[in-house]
Design a protein around this motif. Structure first.
Motif, PDB file in Angstrom:
ATOM      1  N   ILE A 166     -18.886   6.669   2.099  1.00  0.00           N
ATOM      2  CA  ILE A 166     -17.528   7.021   2.530  1.00  0.00           C
ATOM      3  C   ILE A 166     -16.889   5.817   3.237  1.00  0.00           C
ATOM      4  N   GLY A 167     -17.673   5.154   4.090  1.00  0.00           N
ATOM      5  CA  GLY A 167     -17.175   3.958   4.775  1.00  0.00           C
ATOM      6  C   GLY A 167     -16.818   2.849   3.797  1.00  0.00           C
ATOM      7  N   MET A 196       0.860  -1.199   0.000  1.00  0.00           N
ATOM      8  CA  MET A 196       0.000   0.000   0.000  1.00  0.00           C
ATOM      9  C   MET A 196       0.891   1.242   0.000  1.00  0.00           C
ATOM     10  N   SER A 206      -9.878  -3.615  -2.291  1.00  0.00           N
ATOM     11  CA  SER A 206      -9.700  -3.484  -3.754  1.00  0.00           C
ATOM     12  C   SER A 206     -10.622  -4.412  -4.538  1.00  0.00           C
ATOM     13  N   GLN A 240      -0.699  12.428  -8.494  1.00  0.00           N
ATOM     14  CA  GLN A 240      -1.808  12.038  -7.620  1.00  0.00           C
ATOM     15  C   GLN A 240      -1.656  12.652  -6.226  1.00  0.00           C
ATOM     16  N   GLY A 241      -0.424  12.740  -5.773  1.00  0.00           N
ATOM     17  CA  GLY A 241      -0.165  13.323  -4.448  1.00  0.00           C
ATOM     18  C   GLY A 241      -0.587  14.784  -4.376  1.00  0.00           C
ATOM     19  N   ILE A 271     -10.346   0.614  -0.109  1.00  0.00           N
ATOM     20  CA  ILE A 271      -8.910   0.926  -0.257  1.00  0.00           C
ATOM     21  C   ILE A 271      -8.084  -0.299   0.146  1.00  0.00           C
ATOM     22  N   PHE A 272      -8.597  -1.034   1.148  1.00  0.00           N
ATOM     23  CA  PHE A 272      -7.873  -2.212   1.644  1.00  0.00           C
ATOM     24  C   PHE A 272      -8.290  -3.490   0.908  1.00  0.00           C
ATOM     25  N   LEU A 330     -10.478  10.018   4.302  1.00  0.00           N
ATOM     26  CA  LEU A 330     -11.846   9.483   4.357  1.00  0.00           C
ATOM     27  C   LEU A 330     -12.268   9.221   5.805  1.00  0.00           C
ATOM     28  N   SER A 341     -15.996   3.223   0.642  1.00  0.00           N
ATOM     29  CA  SER A 341     -14.803   3.646  -0.111  1.00  0.00           C
ATOM     30  C   SER A 341     -13.546   3.409   0.719  1.00  0.00           C
ATOM     31  N   LEU A 342     -13.640   3.720   2.012  1.00  0.00           N
ATOM     32  CA  LEU A 342     -12.509   3.508   2.921  1.00  0.00           C
ATOM     33  C   LEU A 342     -12.147   2.024   2.987  1.00  0.00           C
ATOM     34  N   TRP A 382       1.757   5.518  -0.102  1.00  0.00           N
ATOM     35  CA  TRP A 382       1.380   6.573   0.842  1.00  0.00           C
ATOM     36  C   TRP A 382       0.153   7.347   0.383  1.00  0.00           C
ATOM     37  N   ILE A 383      -0.125   7.337  -0.949  1.00  0.00           N
ATOM     38  CA  ILE A 383      -1.340   8.011  -1.447  1.00  0.00           C
ATOM     39  C   ILE A 383      -2.581   7.287  -0.951  1.00  0.00           C
ATOM     40  N   GLN A 384      -2.546   5.951  -0.958  1.00  0.00           N
ATOM     41  CA  GLN A 384      -3.678   5.180  -0.426  1.00  0.00           C
ATOM     42  C   GLN A 384      -3.828   5.422   1.070  1.00  0.00           C
ATOM     43  N   LEU A 442      -4.373  14.985  -4.439  1.00  0.00           N
ATOM     44  CA  LEU A 442      -4.942  14.652  -3.126  1.00  0.00           C
ATOM     45  C   LEU A 442      -4.771  15.831  -2.167  1.00  0.00           C
ATOM     46  N   LEU A 469     -24.462   8.991   2.743  1.00  0.00           N
ATOM     47  CA  LEU A 469     -23.127   9.572   2.562  1.00  0.00           C
ATOM     48  C   LEU A 469     -22.104   8.872   3.458  1.00  0.00           C
ATOM     49  N   ILE A 470     -22.499   8.636   4.715  1.00  0.00           N
ATOM     50  CA  ILE A 470     -21.622   7.928   5.657  1.00  0.00           C
ATOM     51  C   ILE A 470     -21.315   6.524   5.124  1.00  0.00           C
ATOM     52  N   LEU A 476     -15.425  10.900   7.805  1.00  0.00           N
ATOM     53  CA  LEU A 476     -16.438  10.150   8.558  1.00  0.00           C
ATOM     54  C   LEU A 476     -16.640  10.758   9.948  1.00  0.00           C
ATOM     55  N   ILE A 509     -18.428  14.221   9.611  1.00  0.00           N
ATOM     56  CA  ILE A 509     -19.805  14.215   9.100  1.00  0.00           C
ATOM     57  C   ILE A 509     -20.759  13.510  10.078  1.00  0.00           C
TER      58      ILE A 509
END
Lengths: 59, 221
Positions: free
Chosen positions: B147-148, A1, B157, B50-51, B154-155, A12, B150-151, A3-5, B54, B143-144, A16, A19
């Motif tokens: 976002i959850g 993984m 995929s 990308q950095g 990330i792990f 994110l 999507s989070l 550092w951008i991820q 972000l 929305l929550i 959370l 919000i």
């Protein structure tokens, strides 16, 4: 993984946390919709979905 | 019997205020969208990493949460909203570069599709004047959840989850457009800068989600 991820995950997670109180407030205080209101929203979403399927065919 | 002019005056003054709010909101929204398109073009031409993208997005969200609420009732709110939308546009650079390399028509179709959906939903909310405030809780919970998800993705995929999240984002952002527009019409929102920020976020999130969906189905052909 990379550092951008990791950065995106932290971002994110922070979203959370920020919000969540607004979500709790909205759930507690927002007016309740009738069945007719929700059906209206559902029909609009069906129309949006059909339009997106049309866009997919165009690409 | 004398007619009750005061009631008529109050109704017409509130209608005038609502019309002024709607006009100011859409004027500012169109200007910020054009500005954002310009900064997105800069991001594409500079081949932004990308950095950096972000970083620009995070800076925009920080300004949105901490700076805009404090300046929305003053003249400083205008440069702040332009700053936010400019940074968000810049953050789109790498994403646009990717999809332009795959198939430029994806970007054009997503742009046109987002515009058409936004115009259709706004026209519906403005002409019917229906009250969509009942959706506030549902939209925030949605929305929550996205976002959850999507989070989590990330792990994990999982491509299918990513597509499902994009589809959910489009539905939720459509709901936010209806909700925000009806808030302006029915008096729930009185600040045109905050209304512009909310609508802009809905549009840009919908655009990114539509790009992702169109890109996925383009690859599957």
């Amino acid at each position: 993984m990379d550092w951008i991820q990791i950065g995106t995950a932290i971002f994110l997670g922070a979203m959370l946390i920020f919000i969540f109180p607004s979500m709790r407030h909205a759930v507690k205080n927002a007016p309740k919709g009738s069945n007719k209101d929700w059906l209206n929203y559902l029909m609009i979403m069906v129309a949006v979905g059909l339009f997106i399927m049309f866009l997919i065919q165009m690409v | 019997m004398n007619p009750n002019y005061s009631v008529a005056t109050q109704s017409s003054s509130s209608t005038l205020a609502t019309n002024k709010l709607i006009r100011n909101t859409y004027t500012l929204l169109s200007m910020t969208l054009l500005f954002s398109a310009g900064t997105a073009a800069v991001g594409v031409m500079m081949n932004l990493s990308q950095g950096m993208a972000l970083g620009a997005t995070i800076a925009a969200i920080v300004m949105l949460w901490f700076v805009l609420p404090r300046t929305a009732n003053s003249a400083m709110g205008i440069p702040v909203i332009f700053g936010i939308t400019g940074l968000l546009g810049l953050g789109l650079g790498p994403v646009l570069n990717y999809y332009l390399a795959v198939n430029p028509s994806i970007v054009m179709t997503a742009l046109g599709g987002t515009g058409a959906i936004f115009l259709g939903l706004s026209a519906y909310a403005l002409t019917t004047r229906k009250d969509f405030s009942f959706m506030a809780g549902f939209l925030m919970v949605g929305l929550i959840v996205v976002i959850g998800a999507s989070l989590l993705n990330i792990f994990l995929s999982i491509p299918a989850l990513s597509l499902a999240v994009s589809a959910a984002v489009i539905m939720i952002m459509s709901g936010f457009i209806l909700f925000q527009t009806s808030s302006m019409v029915n008096g729930g929102e009185t600040n045109y800068i905050m209304a512009t920020a909310s609508l802009f976020l809905s549009i840009i999130n919908m655009f990114q989600a539509l790009l992702h969906i169109l890109g996925a189905f383009n690859n599957n052909d």
